[in-house]
Design an enzyme around this catalytic site. Structure first.
Site, PDB file in Angstrom:
ATOM      1  N   CYS A 113       0.815  -1.232   0.000  1.00 42.66           N
ATOM      2  CA  CYS A 113       0.000   0.000   0.000  1.00 42.66           C
ATOM      3  C   CYS A 113       0.842   1.271   0.000  1.00 42.66           C
ATOM      4  O   CYS A 113       0.337   2.360  -0.281  1.00 42.66           O
ATOM      5  CB  CYS A 113      -0.959  -0.009   1.180  1.00 42.66           C
ATOM      6  SG  CYS A 113      -2.108  -1.393   1.095  1.00 42.66           S
ATOM      7  N   HIS A 280      -3.816   7.075   1.604  1.00 45.36           N
ATOM      8  CA  HIS A 280      -4.101   5.700   1.177  1.00 45.36           C
ATOM      9  C   HIS A 280      -5.501   5.305   1.649  1.00 45.36           C
ATOM     10  O   HIS A 280      -5.906   5.654   2.762  1.00 45.36           O
ATOM     11  CB  HIS A 280      -3.046   4.754   1.755  1.00 45.36           C
ATOM     12  CG  HIS A 280      -3.381   3.315   1.521  1.00 45.36           C
ATOM     13  ND1 HIS A 280      -3.622   2.821   0.268  1.00 45.36           N
ATOM     14  CD2 HIS A 280      -3.558   2.287   2.392  1.00 45.36           C
ATOM     15  CE1 HIS A 280      -3.921   1.541   0.376  1.00 45.36           C
ATOM     16  NE2 HIS A 280      -3.901   1.189   1.647  1.00 45.36           N
ATOM     17  N   ASN A 310     -10.049  -0.826  -1.111  1.00 38.39           N
ATOM     18  CA  ASN A 310      -8.595  -0.665  -1.066  1.00 38.39           C
ATOM     19  C   ASN A 310      -7.985  -1.274  -2.327  1.00 38.39           C
ATOM     20  O   ASN A 310      -8.071  -2.485  -2.536  1.00 38.39           O
ATOM     21  CB  ASN A 310      -8.058  -1.372   0.194  1.00 38.39           C
ATOM     22  CG  ASN A 310      -6.561  -1.192   0.384  1.00 38.39           C
ATOM     23  OD1 ASN A 310      -5.869  -0.689  -0.496  1.00 38.39           O
ATOM     24  ND2 ASN A 310      -6.067  -1.615   1.540  1.00 38.39           N
TER      25      ASN A 310
END
Ligand code: COA
Length: 353
Positions: A113, A280, A310
């Site tokens: 990520c 993020h 995500n």
């Protein structure tokens, strides 16, 4: 010394929109739980057979067109993905081939990520040193490969089969804290050298601490096993990421706040003077908490987790692409990017658009 600016961006969102109610057909969950605990309402899945390199190439082509950059001008390509097409080679060469580019320098990075921020630093040091003038960064993920569903579970989720068996329901529910959070997707940016001193990457902070790596990782199908993959691992579900949600949640908030504050403070920038903070997108509650602690206004923190979930290395370039196309990023605006992910890797990037 030249500075790096983003001159174009693009995205590739796969065609299948999956709602929380669709997931609730195959596992013990509800739309209300997923929305309340994570903020995710929908996510998009690729059709079986589409890979992260496929999605990445689409996003990259759109970014090049958006920046009016010819593919042959690119002298460095960075692929960030934790879901590559193959164990090896990495996706860099696959993207180069799909895009019909001349041979060039590529890097395959896997900081999950935080991958996009690691790629930004790599791009920036190449630009500052004169090694590259035009860099293509691609964040691209196909998480559906992790999803341990039977054919019947897939069919049931898509409304093509009446129901799953009790065994399938129980198995799928084992992963209910994980699967609803993730979606497939890709986004890319083109970074270029500029001599304009009022623009470009100002500062970056990247950190890795492996102490807690096993709180978010894939225990199976790796070369610590011999053979590296076998049916027993699949039976145990070891090919699916392990995630200790609460622990990761705490680490993510702590590290993202810390990195943001350090980068802002050492550059004398007040939170209120940043136009946008691109965080993020792992959990809406993580970002709301970070925004509150950092003293940010709602209009400074765009989000799209509700639509895409995500998408790992793609979340920040996705946010950039949407904000830029909506006219929310103007020349000279101060933008902060901040991410935390498996590894554990995290960081923050401050730039002037
Ligand atoms: N539907 C219904 N119930 C669920 C569920 C789901 N999809 N997933 C978990 N639950 C249950 C749990 O089993 C638990 O039940 P119990 O109390 O009977 O044991 C309960 O909900 C609470 O679980 P918990 O894990 O404490 O929930 P949470 O509020 O921490 O939310 C996450 C879970 C995963 C959404 C959250 O911890 C998170 O987002 N963590 C960070 C993850 C992350 O950032 N990952 C990527 C990093 S890049």
């Amino acid at each position: 010394m030249p500075r790096s600016i983003i001159v174009g961006s693009g995205k590739a969102i796969p065609p299948i929109c999956v709602t929380n109610d669709m997931l609730a057909r195959v596992m013990d969950t509800t739309d209300a739980w997923i929305q309340e605990r994570s903020g995710v309402k929908t996510r998009y899945y690729v059709e079986k057979g589409t890979s992260s390199a496929d999605l990445g190439a689409l996003a990259a082509a759109e970014a090049l067109a958006n920046g009016s950059v010819d593919k042959d001008e690119v002298d460095l390509l960075i692929s960030a993905t934790m879901t590559p097409d193959h164990f090896f080679p990495g996706n860099g060469g696959l993207l180069q081939k799909r895009l019909g580019m001349k041979p060039l320098t590529t890097f395959d990075i896997r900081q999950q990520c935080a991958g996009f921020l690691y790629a930004m630093q790599l791009a920036d040091v190449h630009v500052r040193s004169g090694l590259a003038k035009t860099v293509l960064i691609v964040g691209h993920e196909v998480h559906t490969g992790f999803m341990p569903y039977s054919d019947n579970s897939w069919a049931c989720m898509y409304g093509q089969s009446e129901k799953v068996t009790p065994e399938e329901f129980e198995w799928n529910s084992r992963f209910r804290h994980l699967i609803p959070l993730f979606g497939d997707g890709a986004a890319a940016v083109v970074v270029r050298a500029t001599d304009d001193e009022g623009r470009g990457v100002v500062d970056q902070l990247l950190r890795t601490d492996g102490t807690d790596y096993d709180k978010l990782y894939v225990p199976g199908t790796g070369f610590s096993h011999r053979p590296y993959t076998d049916p027993e691992q699949f039976k145990r579900g070891d090919h699916v990421p392990v995630m200790e949600g609460r622990h990761v949640f705490k680490l993510a908030t702590t590290r993202m706040i810390e990195a943001s504050q350090q980068v802002l403070t050492r550059n004398g920038v007040k939170p209120e003077d940043v136009k946008l903070v691109l965080m993020h997108q792992a959990n809406m509650r993580i970002n709301e908490y970070c925004a509150k602690q950092l003293g940010l206004r709602e209009d400074q923190v765009p989000h799209n987790i509700e639509r895409y979930g995500n998408t790992t290395a793609a979340t920040i370039p996705l946010l950039w692409d949407e904000a830029a196309r909506a006219g929310r990023i103007e020349k000279g605006d101060q933008i902060l990017m901040v991410a935390f992910g498996a590894g554990m890797n995290w960081g923050a990037t401050l730039l002037r658009a």
